[in-house]
Write an enzyme that holds these catalytic residues in place. Structure first.
Site, mmCIF file in Angstrom:
data_model
loop_
_atom_site.group_PDB
_atom_site.id
_atom_site.type_symbol
_atom_site.label_atom_id
_atom_site.label_comp_id
_atom_site.label_asym_id
_atom_site.label_seq_id
_atom_site.Cartn_x
_atom_site.Cartn_y
_atom_site.Cartn_z
ATOM 1 N N GLU A 89 4.695 -6.879 42.481
ATOM 2 C CA GLU A 89 5.777 -6.083 41.895
ATOM 3 C C GLU A 89 6.749 -7.017 41.181
ATOM 4 O O GLU A 89 7.473 -7.775 41.827
ATOM 5 C CB GLU A 89 6.517 -5.294 42.976
ATOM 6 N N ASP A 138 4.039 2.270 34.756
ATOM 7 C CA ASP A 138 4.818 2.611 33.567
ATOM 8 C C ASP A 138 3.881 3.215 32.526
ATOM 9 O O ASP A 138 2.898 2.586 32.124
ATOM 10 C CB ASP A 138 5.473 1.344 33.012
ATOM 11 N N ASP A 174 1.897 11.001 37.276
ATOM 12 C CA ASP A 174 2.394 12.342 36.967
ATOM 13 C C ASP A 174 2.444 12.570 35.460
ATOM 14 O O ASP A 174 2.939 13.603 35.012
ATOM 15 C CB ASP A 174 3.792 12.538 37.564
#
Length: 233
Positions: A89, A138, A174
């Site tokens: 991350e 992203d 999503d």
């Protein structure tokens, strides 16, 4: 000199901003004290047996790319103590949340990296991972930025090299366009099979899925998620 066995890393970043809110003093201390103990050292060659990276005895090793606040990674590493986990991350505030969770509930089967995930993928030995997770990456909505999406032909080549036969690449998003993008890229790649048989296979969350803060926000805003699983041939 370029290693011909590994794809070149793209010049552009696959991630956006590195830093958000200022860190609190305790979070800064964790970056100074805890992260160096857990961070992979890519300056040294990767061990041929990745299990040696972990304090705990583990049977297999999995990787999560872009773990956000670490909700899923911390949950999975506690749920499967017999598995080793590598979490990547680059967003500083996300890593800060993960370090805070590990400060409260350590995981001897977990290692971290806070920079470019492609560097880790290129460092890993062939056929060394039992799974790769990429959740809510992203989406880079603008067309001119699509080349920055982590799902790409080059990165699928990387995945294919480091995943063992039968290992899973799991992807959740999503953003419908990114879901379709991932399906198209993976289904045309010779190393991956999509074995979905019914809508439940991508509409239902993974078994034992704890959810994430980002996902909860997406649901509140009326978006639905898709959960894709691809098998390394």
């Amino acid at each position: 000199m370029i290693d011909e066995n590994h794809p070149m890393r793209a010049a552009g970043n696959f991630f956006g901003r590195r830093h958000g809110k200022p860190l609190r003093p305790h979070q800064s201390n964790l970056f100074e004290d805890l992260l160096p103990r857990l961070k992979l050292d890519l300056a040294t060659p990767a061990p041929q047996d990745l299990r040696s990276l972990f304090e705990a005895p583990v049977e297999t090793v999995r990787m999560e790319i872009g773990f956000g606040g670490g909700e899923h990674l911390h949950h999975e590493s506690g749920r499967y103590p017999q598995s080793g986990f590598i979490g990547v991350e680059p967003f500083i505030n996300g890593m800060a949340k993960m370090l805070a969770a590990l400060d409260q509930a350590p995981r001897p089967n977990l290692r971290l990296y806070d920079e470019d995930a492609t560097a880790v993928l290129d460092w890993l030995p062939d056929a060394s991972l039992a799974g790769i997770d990429l959740f809510y990456p992203d989406p880079w909505h603008k067309r001119r930025h699509w080349k920055r999406r982590f799902v790409s032909d080059a990165n699928l080549d990387r995945f294919a090299r480091v995943l063992k036969p039968g290992a899973k690449f799991r992807f959740a998003s999503d953003i419908e366009h990114y879901v379709n993008w991932t399906l198209q890229h993976c289904r045309r790649h010779a190393a991956f099979d999509w074995q979905a048989e019914s809508p439940a296979d991508w509409n239902d969350a993974y078994e034992g899925w704890p959810g994430t803060r980002y996902e909860a926000k997406a649901f509140r805003e009326g978006r639905r998620a898709a959960y894709l699983t691809f098998i390394r041939r």
